[in-house]
Scaffold this motif. Structure first.
Motif, PDB file in Angstrom:
ATOM      1  N   ASP A 199       0.809  -1.222   0.000  1.00 16.38           N
ATOM      2  CA  ASP A 199       0.000   0.000   0.000  1.00 16.38           C
ATOM      3  C   ASP A 199       0.841   1.270   0.000  1.00 16.38           C
ATOM      4  OD1 ASP A 199       0.639  -0.973   2.661  1.00 16.38           O
ATOM      5  OD2 ASP A 199      -0.473   0.751   3.425  1.00 16.38           O
ATOM      6  N   ARG A 200       2.133   1.169   0.264  1.00 16.78           N
ATOM      7  CA  ARG A 200       3.007   2.341   0.271  1.00 16.78           C
ATOM      8  C   ARG A 200       3.696   2.562  -1.083  1.00 16.78           C
ATOM      9  NH1 ARG A 200       4.921   4.289   5.405  1.00 16.78           N
ATOM     10  NH2 ARG A 200       3.854   3.259   7.126  1.00 16.78           N
ATOM     11  N   ILE A 201       3.736   1.535  -1.918  1.00 17.00           N
ATOM     12  CA  ILE A 201       4.474   1.612  -3.172  1.00 17.00           C
ATOM     13  C   ILE A 201       3.717   2.460  -4.189  1.00 17.00           C
ATOM     14  CG2 ILE A 201       5.351   0.261  -5.124  1.00 17.00           C
ATOM     15  CD1 ILE A 201       5.833  -2.044  -3.224  1.00 17.00           C
ATOM     16  N   VAL A 202       4.450   3.318  -4.909  1.00 16.82           N
ATOM     17  CA  VAL A 202       3.845   4.167  -5.936  1.00 16.82           C
ATOM     18  C   VAL A 202       4.644   4.048  -7.232  1.00 16.82           C
ATOM     19  CG1 VAL A 202       2.912   5.818  -4.267  1.00 16.82           C
ATOM     20  CG2 VAL A 202       5.192   6.188  -5.235  1.00 16.82           C
ATOM     21  N   GLU A 203       4.005   4.396  -8.321  1.00 15.77           N
ATOM     22  CA  GLU A 203       4.679   4.398  -9.610  1.00 15.77           C
ATOM     23  C   GLU A 203       5.892   5.325  -9.556  1.00 15.77           C
ATOM     24  OE1 GLU A 203       3.602   5.103 -14.356  1.00 15.77           O
ATOM     25  OE2 GLU A 203       2.059   5.337 -12.796  1.00 15.77           O
ATOM     26  N   GLY A 204       7.012   4.867 -10.110  1.00 16.01           N
ATOM     27  CA  GLY A 204       8.237   5.651 -10.103  1.00 16.01           C
ATOM     28  C   GLY A 204       9.190   5.286  -8.985  1.00 16.01           C
ATOM     29  N   ASP A 205       8.721   4.491  -8.016  1.00 17.92           N
ATOM     30  CA  ASP A 205       9.631   4.031  -6.962  1.00 17.92           C
ATOM     31  C   ASP A 205      10.780   3.225  -7.569  1.00 17.92           C
ATOM     32  OD1 ASP A 205       8.403   5.176  -4.803  1.00 17.92           O
ATOM     33  OD2 ASP A 205       7.444   3.334  -4.070  1.00 17.92           O
ATOM     34  N   ALA A 206      11.920   3.272  -6.889  1.00 20.14           N
ATOM     35  CA  ALA A 206      13.099   2.525  -7.330  1.00 20.14           C
ATOM     36  C   ALA A 206      13.199   1.195  -6.600  1.00 20.14           C
ATOM     37  CB  ALA A 206      14.358   3.346  -7.100  1.00 20.14           C
ATOM     38  N   VAL A 268      16.133   6.662   5.981  1.00 21.83           N
ATOM     39  CA  VAL A 268      15.670   6.948   4.620  1.00 21.83           C
ATOM     40  C   VAL A 268      14.222   6.470   4.489  1.00 21.83           C
ATOM     41  CG1 VAL A 268      16.025   6.413   2.167  1.00 21.83           C
ATOM     42  CG2 VAL A 268      17.997   6.682   3.678  1.00 21.83           C
ATOM     43  N   GLU A 269      13.424   7.179   3.731  1.00 17.26           N
ATOM     44  CA  GLU A 269      12.059   6.737   3.478  1.00 17.26           C
ATOM     45  C   GLU A 269      12.079   5.422   2.701  1.00 17.26           C
ATOM     46  OE1 GLU A 269       7.989   8.172   1.128  1.00 17.26           O
ATOM     47  OE2 GLU A 269       9.660   9.579   1.412  1.00 17.26           O
ATOM     48  N   VAL A 270      11.420   4.407   3.251  1.00 16.12           N
ATOM     49  CA  VAL A 270      11.337   3.093   2.625  1.00 16.12           C
ATOM     50  C   VAL A 270       9.871   2.714   2.521  1.00 16.12           C
ATOM     51  CG1 VAL A 270      11.859   0.633   2.887  1.00 16.12           C
ATOM     52  CG2 VAL A 270      13.606   2.336   3.440  1.00 16.12           C
ATOM     53  N   HIS A 271       9.468   2.179   1.375  1.00 14.28           N
ATOM     54  CA  HIS A 271       8.065   1.825   1.167  1.00 14.28           C
ATOM     55  C   HIS A 271       7.791   0.338   1.371  1.00 14.28           C
ATOM     56  CE1 HIS A 271       7.493   5.653  -1.510  1.00 14.28           C
ATOM     57  NE2 HIS A 271       7.549   5.915  -0.209  1.00 14.28           N
ATOM     58  N   ALA A 272       8.695  -0.507   0.960  1.00 16.92           N
ATOM     59  CA  ALA A 272       8.490  -1.946   1.097  1.00 16.92           C
ATOM     60  C   ALA A 272       9.823  -2.651   0.951  1.00 16.92           C
ATOM     61  CB  ALA A 272       7.499  -2.469   0.052  1.00 16.92           C
ATOM     62  N   MET A 273       9.859  -3.914   1.370  1.00 14.06           N
ATOM     63  CA  MET A 273      11.036  -4.759   1.201  1.00 14.06           C
ATOM     64  C   MET A 273      10.581  -6.169   0.863  1.00 14.06           C
ATOM     65  SD  MET A 273      13.636  -3.798   4.291  1.00 14.06           S
ATOM     66  CE  MET A 273      13.934  -2.102   4.821  1.00 14.06           C
ATOM     67  N   SER A 274      11.465  -6.905   0.226  1.00 14.34           N
ATOM     68  CA  SER A 274      11.214  -8.312  -0.059  1.00 14.34           C
ATOM     69  C   SER A 274      12.457  -9.112   0.274  1.00 14.34           C
ATOM     70  CB  SER A 274      10.851  -8.504  -1.535  1.00 14.34           C
ATOM     71  OG  SER A 274      10.641  -9.881  -1.820  1.00 14.34           O
ATOM     72  N   HIS A 275      12.278 -10.162   1.070  1.00 14.61           N
ATOM     73  CA  HIS A 275      13.349 -11.072   1.448  1.00 14.61           C
ATOM     74  C   HIS A 275      13.419 -12.158   0.379  1.00 14.61           C
ATOM     75  CE1 HIS A 275      15.125 -13.870   4.822  1.00 14.61           C
ATOM     76  NE2 HIS A 275      16.042 -13.444   3.987  1.00 14.61           N
ATOM     77  N   ILE A 276      14.530 -12.257  -0.328  1.00 14.21           N
ATOM     78  CA  ILE A 276      14.630 -13.188  -1.457  1.00 14.21           C
ATOM     79  C   ILE A 276      15.114 -14.546  -0.948  1.00 14.21           C
ATOM     80  CG2 ILE A 276      15.485 -13.535  -3.789  1.00 14.21           C
ATOM     81  CD1 ILE A 276      13.729 -10.990  -3.279  1.00 14.21           C
ATOM     82  N   THR A 277      14.158 -15.433  -0.765  1.00 17.31           N
ATOM     83  CA  THR A 277      14.451 -16.769  -0.231  1.00 17.31           C
ATOM     84  C   THR A 277      13.968 -17.813  -1.231  1.00 17.31           C
ATOM     85  OG1 THR A 277      12.378 -16.705   1.043  1.00 17.31           O
ATOM     86  CG2 THR A 277      14.379 -15.948   2.147  1.00 17.31           C
ATOM     87  N   GLY A 278      13.410 -18.922  -0.739  1.00 22.46           N
ATOM     88  CA  GLY A 278      12.943 -19.965  -1.638  1.00 22.46           C
ATOM     89  C   GLY A 278      11.919 -19.445  -2.630  1.00 22.46           C
ATOM     90  N   VAL A 335      12.216  -1.244  -1.783  1.00 20.89           N
ATOM     91  CA  VAL A 335      11.451  -0.345  -2.654  1.00 20.89           C
ATOM     92  C   VAL A 335      11.372   1.005  -1.956  1.00 20.89           C
ATOM     93  CG1 VAL A 335       9.313  -0.011  -3.951  1.00 20.89           C
ATOM     94  CG2 VAL A 335      10.100  -2.344  -3.411  1.00 20.89           C
ATOM     95  N   LEU A 336      11.836   2.047  -2.624  1.00 15.61           N
ATOM     96  CA  LEU A 336      11.930   3.366  -1.999  1.00 15.61           C
ATOM     97  C   LEU A 336      11.838   4.454  -3.069  1.00 15.61           C
ATOM     98  CD1 LEU A 336      15.683   3.915  -0.952  1.00 15.61           C
ATOM     99  CD2 LEU A 336      14.925   2.466  -2.828  1.00 15.61           C
ATOM    100  N   PRO A 337      11.622   5.704  -2.686  1.00 18.05           N
ATOM    101  CA  PRO A 337      11.569   6.781  -3.672  1.00 18.05           C
ATOM    102  C   PRO A 337      12.867   6.871  -4.457  1.00 18.05           C
ATOM    103  CG  PRO A 337      10.711   7.527  -1.559  1.00 18.05           C
ATOM    104  CD  PRO A 337      11.322   6.180  -1.319  1.00 18.05           C
ATOM    105  N   ALA A 338      12.750   7.161  -5.731  1.00 20.41           N
ATOM    106  CA  ALA A 338      13.925   7.174  -6.606  1.00 20.41           C
ATOM    107  C   ALA A 338      14.978   8.175  -6.145  1.00 20.41           C
ATOM    108  CB  ALA A 338      13.490   7.482  -8.040  1.00 20.41           C
ATOM    109  N   ASP A 339      14.538   9.294  -5.552  1.00 18.86           N
ATOM    110  CA  ASP A 339      15.509  10.309  -5.145  1.00 18.86           C
ATOM    111  C   ASP A 339      16.220   9.969  -3.841  1.00 18.86           C
ATOM    112  OD1 ASP A 339      13.477  10.711  -3.326  1.00 18.86           O
ATOM    113  OD2 ASP A 339      13.148  12.832  -3.805  1.00 18.86           O
ATOM    114  N   SER A 360      12.779  -0.389 -11.377  1.00 16.12           N
ATOM    115  CA  SER A 360      11.814   0.596 -10.901  1.00 16.12           C
ATOM    116  C   SER A 360      10.396   0.062 -11.016  1.00 16.12           C
ATOM    117  CB  SER A 360      11.949   1.892 -11.700  1.00 16.12           C
ATOM    118  OG  SER A 360      11.707   1.642 -13.080  1.00 16.12           O
ATOM    119  N   MET A 361       9.456   0.823 -10.442  1.00 17.81           N
ATOM    120  CA  MET A 361       8.041   0.490 -10.484  1.00 17.81           C
ATOM    121  C   MET A 361       7.351   1.320 -11.555  1.00 17.81           C
ATOM    122  SD  MET A 361       7.733  -1.787  -8.131  1.00 17.81           S
ATOM    123  CE  MET A 361       5.961  -1.861  -8.464  1.00 17.81           C
TER     124      MET A 361
END
Length: 381
Positions: A199-206, A268-278, A335-339, A360-361
């Protein structure tokens, strides 16, 4: 941490009153339990050996020590939250334990366990407070069990959480004498309005990659099948592309990201994260992508470590197949703002983590398009 028991409790406990069987053991006659394959005395020695390691992880909220039926953590810390949510995760290490057993190296597998636990909490913004572990073995060898717990404790220190308790269970007849498995659970907390997610992720996020240390602890059934089975390689084999033995490569501990990424969230402003596992990068990243958006990941922004190429080439595995199994050098996606990318990369570098923007998103082109698109080709080392 408990002496071995036939039934499993996840709480730390102490030996009960002396029984007729233990009295016989004290007189030199093995108890009935010992004759059945369960060595209470070895379990007690293992607990004594691990106490110093566990003590290193103590947080101010931990009340008491090993020896009771339950571990205590002072929850009054929640009073400082506006709207606290508890977060919890449970996991194991999988067949990587077979490598540890074959190499007779047991003090690194704890990083794999704790990494799988606490880094599932940090992706939602939660701080892990404590971990409990469960070790099942065919026979308690006190020094070996203590080494396993040593690694768990060291990883808990790295994550900033307490090792609150656990269980060591001896399972003769179910596991061979030198076999064991480890699992655990963790609990933490986060403010409700600070939860990270789609719900925090927006178009243009890096999209920011935080590098893995290697295979971490996923895909080992495939890796073992390919390198040890199909290729017939021995763990002692020195592989020039790896610069060390195969066994040393396969035992590389999982990176424990929790404390460093919690610090990043604070800086830093952070919108989301993903743990890369199985399941690999695309499948795990898709879990945090909102409807209507898609993540484009450019493979050409990094070169996977040689172990990934070796498994793919030796096993003649297709790229889609290998990418659905192994992390390909990516431990986390932020996932965070590009700037804010440059600031985040510099911040993580200061804490010893390598990071770079990988994509990017954007708005999803078609309703049937996947949430994650992998494009380009990996760079060569």
């Amino acid at each position: 941490m408990t002496p071995p028991s036939q039934s499993s409790s996840t709480q730390p406990s102490s030996p009960g009153p002396t029984s007729p069987e233990s009295a016989q053991a004290g007189s030199g006659t093995p108890s009935a339990y010992a004759r059945a394959g369960v060595d209470i005395e070895a379990g007690e020695r293992a607990v004594e050996l691990m106490k110093a390691h566990v003590a290193q992880t103590a947080r101010p909220e931990v009340i008491g020590g090993l020896g009771g039926f339950a571990g205590f953590f002072d929850a009054s810390a929640l009073a400082h939250f506006r709207h606290p949510l508890l977060a919890t995760s449970t996991d194991g290490v999988g067949t990587k334990v077979a490598i540890a057993q074959a190499m007779d190296v047991h003090d690194t597998i704890g990083f794999d366990l704790v990494g799988m636990l606490v880094d599932d909490l940090v992706v939602v913004g939660a701080e892990p407070w404590f971990v409990t572990d469960y070790i099942a073995c065919g026979r308690v060898r006190p020094e070996r069990i203590a080494n396993v717990v040593k690694g768990i404790a060291q990883a808990c220190e790295k994550a900033g959480c307490a090792l609150l308790g656990g269980e060591t269970a001896e399972h003769p007849g179910l596991l061979a004498a030198d076999e064991y498995d480890v699992a655990g659970a963790t609990t933490g907390a986060v403010e409700k309005d600070a939860v990270l997610g789609p719900d925090r992720i927006v178009e243009g996020d890096a999209l920011l990659v935080v590098a893995s240390s290697g295979l971490h602890s996923n895909g080992y059934s495939l890796v073992r099948s390919v390198l040890l089975g199909q290729a017939g390689w021995k763990l002692e084999k020195v592989v020039p592309d790896l610069g060390r033995s195969l066994g040393e490569e396969l035992l590389t501990p999982t990176t424990v990201y929790a404390a460093d990424l919690l610090a990043l969230i604070g800086a830093v402003e952070v919108h989301a994260m993903s743990h890369i596992t199985g399941g690999g990068l695309a499948n795990n990243l898709a879990r945090v992508i909102p409807d209507g958006l898609e993540a484009t990941v450019d493979r050409s922004t990094w070169a996977p470590a040689p172990i990934f190429r070796l498994v793919q080439e030796v096993g003649r595995i297709s790229r889609p197949d290998i990418e659905e199994t192994l992390n390909m050098g990516v431990g986390m996606i932020v996932v965070l703002p590009a700037d804010r990318v440059e600031t985040a990369v510099t911040f993580l570098a200061g804490r010893g983590l390598t990071a770079w923007q990988c994509g990017s998103m954007s708005s999803r082109g078609h309703d049937d398009a996947g949430a994650v698109q992998l494009v380009g080709d990996y760079r060569s080392l």
